[in-house]
Design a protein around this motif. Sequence first.
Motif, PDB file in Angstrom:
ATOM      1  N   SER A  50       0.821  -1.209   0.000  1.00  0.00           N
ATOM      2  CA  SER A  50       0.000   0.000   0.000  1.00  0.00           C
ATOM      3  C   SER A  50       0.857   1.263   0.000  1.00  0.00           C
ATOM      4  CB  SER A  50      -0.916   0.014   1.227  1.00  0.00           C
ATOM      5  OG  SER A  50      -1.610   1.249   1.320  1.00  0.00           O
ATOM      6  N   ALA A 198      -5.409   2.605  -8.325  1.00  0.00           N
ATOM      7  CA  ALA A 198      -5.631   1.349  -7.620  1.00  0.00           C
ATOM      8  C   ALA A 198      -7.052   0.848  -7.854  1.00  0.00           C
ATOM      9  CB  ALA A 198      -5.385   1.541  -6.121  1.00  0.00           C
ATOM     10  N   ASP A 200     -10.574  -1.303  -6.902  1.00  0.00           N
ATOM     11  CA  ASP A 200     -11.421  -1.152  -5.718  1.00  0.00           C
ATOM     12  C   ASP A 200     -10.884  -1.944  -4.536  1.00  0.00           C
ATOM     13  OD1 ASP A 200     -13.079   0.508  -7.123  1.00  0.00           O
ATOM     14  OD2 ASP A 200     -14.552  -1.038  -7.621  1.00  0.00           O
ATOM     15  N   GLN A 203      -7.883  -0.243  -3.192  1.00  0.00           N
ATOM     16  CA  GLN A 203      -8.312   1.045  -2.649  1.00  0.00           C
ATOM     17  C   GLN A 203      -8.925   0.881  -1.268  1.00  0.00           C
ATOM     18  OE1 GLN A 203      -7.734   4.121  -4.263  1.00  0.00           O
ATOM     19  NE2 GLN A 203      -8.150   4.737  -2.158  1.00  0.00           N
ATOM     20  N   ASP A 206      -6.057   0.602   1.088  1.00  0.00           N
ATOM     21  CA  ASP A 206      -5.431   1.914   1.290  1.00  0.00           C
ATOM     22  C   ASP A 206      -6.281   2.793   2.197  1.00  0.00           C
ATOM     23  OD1 ASP A 206      -3.458   1.049  -0.402  1.00  0.00           O
ATOM     24  OD2 ASP A 206      -4.176   2.155  -2.152  1.00  0.00           O
ATOM     25  N   ASP A 207      -7.602   2.707   2.037  1.00  0.00           N
ATOM     26  CA  ASP A 207      -8.501   3.533   2.852  1.00  0.00           C
ATOM     27  C   ASP A 207      -8.440   3.141   4.326  1.00  0.00           C
ATOM     28  OD1 ASP A 207      -9.274   4.910   0.621  1.00  0.00           O
ATOM     29  OD2 ASP A 207     -11.180   3.854   0.359  1.00  0.00           O
TER      30      ASP A 207
END
Length: 212
Positions: A50, A198, A200, A203, A206-207
């Motif tokens: 990430s 990136a 989904d 992502q 990462d979120d």
Amino acid sequence: TAVGRQAKLFVCILSVENKINAFRSATPPYQVLDELKTNTNNYALAVLLSVNVSAYKGDIPRNHILDILKRYRFDLPAGIEHDYANWEKVTTAVSYSLTQTRARVKKLIRDAITQNTNIFALAQLIVHGTPCRPTHVIHQECNGGEKYWNLIDQRLALIHKLAGSDAVKATRAFRDILKTDRNTYGAGEDYDILDVIADDWQQRVDDVIAGI
């Protein structure tokens, strides 16, 4: 009579309580299932790759994976994070997965250096068999046995310190490392690493790491 009804109600409550206790006693001890191990292994690599991760060793990546498990649950029993004995089993499984993932990545990097493998081919090897897809990847030789990931963490921390909250500066630093790597080990002529957004799945990882 009212007293008789209360007595019957009390007996019923005791009966239900006994059945619940018997059910709990018959429940086998919690074990981390293979499905959860598979998810943990995939997310271990995603966390390590990430753009938001600040360390590759220690509590930081482990806690990120645990946060992912808490958010998406998978096959985790409800409230298991409050059962410290069983949650420790999950934590141990996550730590083991990260250790194995780091060892695998380290070996792939070491072999790639020996064989002068280009950066994109290395990235494909690292993410093979997982939902991850290569975009920007760092390929950096670092001698030192068990100190390998410690030195990598130090370099990562330095980049974050110099860049502060400026994502552009951080990206520029990684680009410089990538450029040095490609100049040293070859870039090949059959690929081009682009600024790919990136997917989904990545992502979501990462979120969680970013606290979103």
